[in-house]
Scaffold this motif. Structure first.
Motif, mmCIF file in Angstrom:
data_model
loop_
_atom_site.group_PDB
_atom_site.id
_atom_site.type_symbol
_atom_site.label_atom_id
_atom_site.label_comp_id
_atom_site.label_asym_id
_atom_site.label_seq_id
_atom_site.Cartn_x
_atom_site.Cartn_y
_atom_site.Cartn_z
ATOM 1 N N GLY A 5 0.791 -1.221 0.000
ATOM 2 C CA GLY A 5 0.000 0.000 0.000
ATOM 3 C C GLY A 5 0.826 1.273 0.000
ATOM 4 N N LEU A 6 2.071 1.199 -0.490
ATOM 5 C CA LEU A 6 2.968 2.348 -0.460
ATOM 6 C C LEU A 6 3.083 3.069 -1.798
ATOM 7 C CD1 LEU A 6 5.811 0.675 1.653
ATOM 8 C CD2 LEU A 6 3.982 2.200 2.459
ATOM 9 N N VAL A 7 2.783 2.356 -2.896
ATOM 10 C CA VAL A 7 2.924 2.898 -4.245
ATOM 11 C C VAL A 7 1.660 2.586 -5.029
ATOM 12 C CG1 VAL A 7 4.175 2.598 -6.434
ATOM 13 C CG2 VAL A 7 5.438 2.687 -4.313
ATOM 14 N N GLU A 8 1.299 3.501 -5.896
ATOM 15 C CA GLU A 8 0.214 3.220 -6.829
ATOM 16 C C GLU A 8 0.680 3.483 -8.247
ATOM 17 O OE1 GLU A 8 -3.271 5.812 -6.877
ATOM 18 O OE2 GLU A 8 -2.163 7.217 -5.607
ATOM 19 N N ARG A 9 0.178 2.643 -9.132
ATOM 20 C CA ARG A 9 0.433 2.798 -10.563
ATOM 21 C C ARG A 9 -0.830 3.388 -11.179
ATOM 22 N NH1 ARG A 9 2.538 -2.986 -9.873
ATOM 23 N NH2 ARG A 9 4.705 -2.960 -10.555
ATOM 24 N N ARG A 10 -0.654 4.445 -11.934
ATOM 25 C CA ARG A 10 -1.773 5.056 -12.654
ATOM 26 C C ARG A 10 -1.432 5.033 -14.139
ATOM 27 N NH1 ARG A 10 -1.966 10.684 -9.325
ATOM 28 N NH2 ARG A 10 -2.069 9.786 -7.234
ATOM 29 N N ARG A 11 -2.435 4.788 -14.950
ATOM 30 C CA ARG A 11 -2.208 4.855 -16.393
ATOM 31 C C ARG A 11 -1.766 6.261 -16.741
ATOM 32 N NH1 ARG A 11 -1.396 0.226 -19.002
ATOM 33 N NH2 ARG A 11 -2.963 -1.289 -18.459
#
Length: 159
Positions: A83-89
């Motif tokens: 829950g530390l990084v998110e990938r966004r398009r």
């Protein structure tokens, strides 16, 4: 501080040996400290790079680290699971992901910053502030001469 006798070969005293000795000790202690936060030093390095350049691509991260993209995917998968990084398009190129820290990732990096300051103070307690600054300047010169990428630990290049 007692001077070492350059003719006494029973105790290694060369700068390269001492750098390795202190570096290995510092890395082990840092790993122990960040483990208490639930991350590894490699996680911290990736989080720091994303914090410094939010929205960067996985490809740019792989290039800066000098590793194959699949290695970065594996590292990012673990950080996303925590829950530390998110990938966004990426809106400009939907084939790519833009990387961002989550709120938890930002909190983690704040804790790591505090921990890092304590780590440095403990590690360099024998030096006064001007000696610490000189040491940092000298080590930056050595790192540059050796062609090391600023801010990137060479340990990522291991399989």
């Amino acid at each position: 501080m007692q001077a070492t006798d350059p003719t006494d070969h029973s105790v290694p005293s060369g700068a390269a040996f001492l750098l390795t000795q202190v570096g290995a000790h510092a890395a082990r202690r840092f790993a122990e400290r960040v483990a208490d936060l639930g991350v590894a030093p490699s996680d911290v390095g990736i989080l720091r790079m994303i914090l410094m350049s939010p929205g960067r691509s996985q490809q740019s991260l792989a290039e800066e680290l000098g590793v194959v993209p699949s290695r970065v995917v594996t590292l990012l998968d673990g950080l996303q699971d925590k829950g530390l990084v998110e990938r966004r398009r990426n809106p400009a190129d939907r084939r790519n992901y833009a990387l961002y820290l989550t709120e938890e990732g930002t909190r983690m990096m704040s804790a790591v910053r505090d921990l890092g300051a304590t780590h440095e103070d403990d590690l360099l307690a024998a030096l006064d502030p001007s000696e610490r600054a000189r040491l940092a300047t000298m080590l930056q010169a050595v790192a540059a001469q050796q062609g090391l990428t600023p801010g990137v630990h060479p340990g990522y290049r291991r399989p």
